[in-house]
Design an enzyme around this catalytic site. Sequence first.
Site, mmCIF file in Angstrom:
data_model
loop_
_atom_site.group_PDB
_atom_site.id
_atom_site.type_symbol
_atom_site.label_atom_id
_atom_site.label_comp_id
_atom_site.label_asym_id
_atom_site.label_seq_id
_atom_site.Cartn_x
_atom_site.Cartn_y
_atom_site.Cartn_z
ATOM 1 N N VAL A 65 27.175 -22.606 -0.490
ATOM 2 C CA VAL A 65 26.208 -21.607 -0.017
ATOM 3 C C VAL A 65 25.961 -20.620 -1.144
ATOM 4 O O VAL A 65 26.915 -20.067 -1.700
ATOM 5 C CB VAL A 65 26.750 -20.826 1.214
ATOM 6 C CG1 VAL A 65 25.709 -19.823 1.705
ATOM 7 C CG2 VAL A 65 27.150 -21.772 2.335
ATOM 8 N N HIS A 66 24.700 -20.421 -1.508
ATOM 9 C CA HIS A 66 24.440 -19.440 -2.565
ATOM 10 C C HIS A 66 23.097 -18.728 -2.426
ATOM 11 O O HIS A 66 22.844 -17.745 -3.113
ATOM 12 C CB HIS A 66 24.492 -20.113 -3.941
ATOM 13 C CG HIS A 66 23.235 -20.859 -4.294
ATOM 14 N ND1 HIS A 66 22.948 -22.112 -3.814
ATOM 15 C CD2 HIS A 66 22.189 -20.501 -5.081
ATOM 16 C CE1 HIS A 66 21.788 -22.507 -4.285
ATOM 17 N NE2 HIS A 66 21.291 -21.561 -5.043
ATOM 18 N N ARG A 67 22.219 -19.196 -1.538
ATOM 19 C CA ARG A 67 20.889 -18.596 -1.459
ATOM 20 C C ARG A 67 20.956 -17.182 -0.888
ATOM 21 O O ARG A 67 21.685 -16.918 0.068
ATOM 22 C CB ARG A 67 19.948 -19.463 -0.633
ATOM 23 C CG ARG A 67 19.646 -20.784 -1.295
ATOM 24 C CD ARG A 67 18.219 -21.218 -1.088
ATOM 25 N NE ARG A 67 17.993 -22.442 -1.858
ATOM 26 C CZ ARG A 67 17.265 -22.491 -2.954
ATOM 27 N NH1 ARG A 67 16.690 -21.408 -3.424
ATOM 28 N NH2 ARG A 67 17.103 -23.631 -3.595
#
Length: 361
Positions: free
Chosen positions: A202-204
Site C-alpha cells: 500500500v503506498h497511494r
Amino acid sequence: MKIVSVVGARPQFIKCAPVSKELRKEHKEILVHTGQHYDANMSDVFFKQLNIPKPDYNLGIGSGSHGVQTGKMLAGIEEVLMKEEPDIVMVYGDTNSTLAGALAASKLNIPVAHVEAGLRSYDRTMPEEINRVMTDHISSLLFCPTKTAVENLEKEGITKGVCLTGDVMVDALQHNLKIAEKESTILKDLKLEGKEYFVATVHRQSNTDSRENLTTIFNAFCEITQITSSPLIFPVHPRTLKYLKKFGLSETIPEGLILTDPLPYPDMLMLMSKAKKILTDSGGIQKEAYILGVPCVTLRENTEWVETINNGMNVLTGSNKNKIISALKRNRVEISLKDSIFKKGNASLLIASKIRSKESI
C-alpha cells in the site's frame, strides 16, 4: 545521439535498467535521478542490484507537496538540460519526475520520448493521471505497452510518433526473475512455503493519508490472516509506515501479518511469484502479478491496466474490507506468459530501434 533519461522512483529504476542497457550500445546516455525516492531501500539498492549505471546527476529533491516537488524538479532538470544539450529526453511512467522531465524538455524544444505512454484510468483526482495525460501531449515519441494504450492516445488525437512496443517491465521481470530464483533467500528467511501466503503493498496517497481507508485496509489484512490461517507479507513503504504509526495501527499486529522493510527487487519478485494472491494499490505490481500469473486484488476503485481486469486476473475492491476479503476467496485464473497482453520481453530493443531511426522527431 545524446539522451538524457530522467528517473526518480522505484518503478522507473526497474523500467530504466533494460532500456538503458540497449541505449548505451549506440548512444551516450546521461542519467538524471531526481531524488523523488530517496530512502536507501527504495533507491540506492535498486541501482546496485539492477546494475544500473550510477546517475550522472542526483538532484536530491526528496519529498514535498506535488507543486513544491515538481517545481524543484523542473528547475533542476532544466539546468541539466541547458548544460548537456541532449537530442532527446527519455521519461518513464507517471510520476512527478516524469512530468517535470517532460515539461523541462518541451520548454527547451527538446523532443520527449515517453516510455509507458497512453495509460488511462480516467480518474483526474489521481496525480498520476494528470502526469500521464500532460506528458503524452508534449511527447514526440510515445512508446505504448498495450493496444489499449495506443487506442487511448488515438481518442485524444495523438497518432504521430506512437509505437506499440510491449512493456519494458516484461524485459526487466524476465531477467531479474532468473536471478531471484538463483540468489534470493526471502522464502527461507521468512519461513514461507510457495503458494501458502499472501503479499500486500500500500503506498497511494488516497489510501495512506486517509485514516478511514488505511484503517479499513489494515483491518482487512489482519482479518485475512485469521480466516485463512495463511500469513500475509506486507513490505511497508516509508510513507505507509508513517501513517500506520500516526493512526495507531502498528501498535497491535496479529501473528500472521508480517511487516517488513521495502524489499530488494529480486526478493520482491520471488515473494510475488510464489504467492497465493497479491493485494496492492500499485499500478506496477498489478502488472507484475499478471505477468507472473498470480491473481491480484487492487485496493483502488479504478486502474490504468484495464486489460488485467477484463480477463479476471485482477479485481478492484477499493478500500472496502468486505470486498477485499471476498476477492481473496475467488478461484485462481490461470494464464500463460506467452499469451500476455504485454508482449514477449523485447520492448527495450524496439524502443532502441525507434530511437535509432529518429522517426517522428
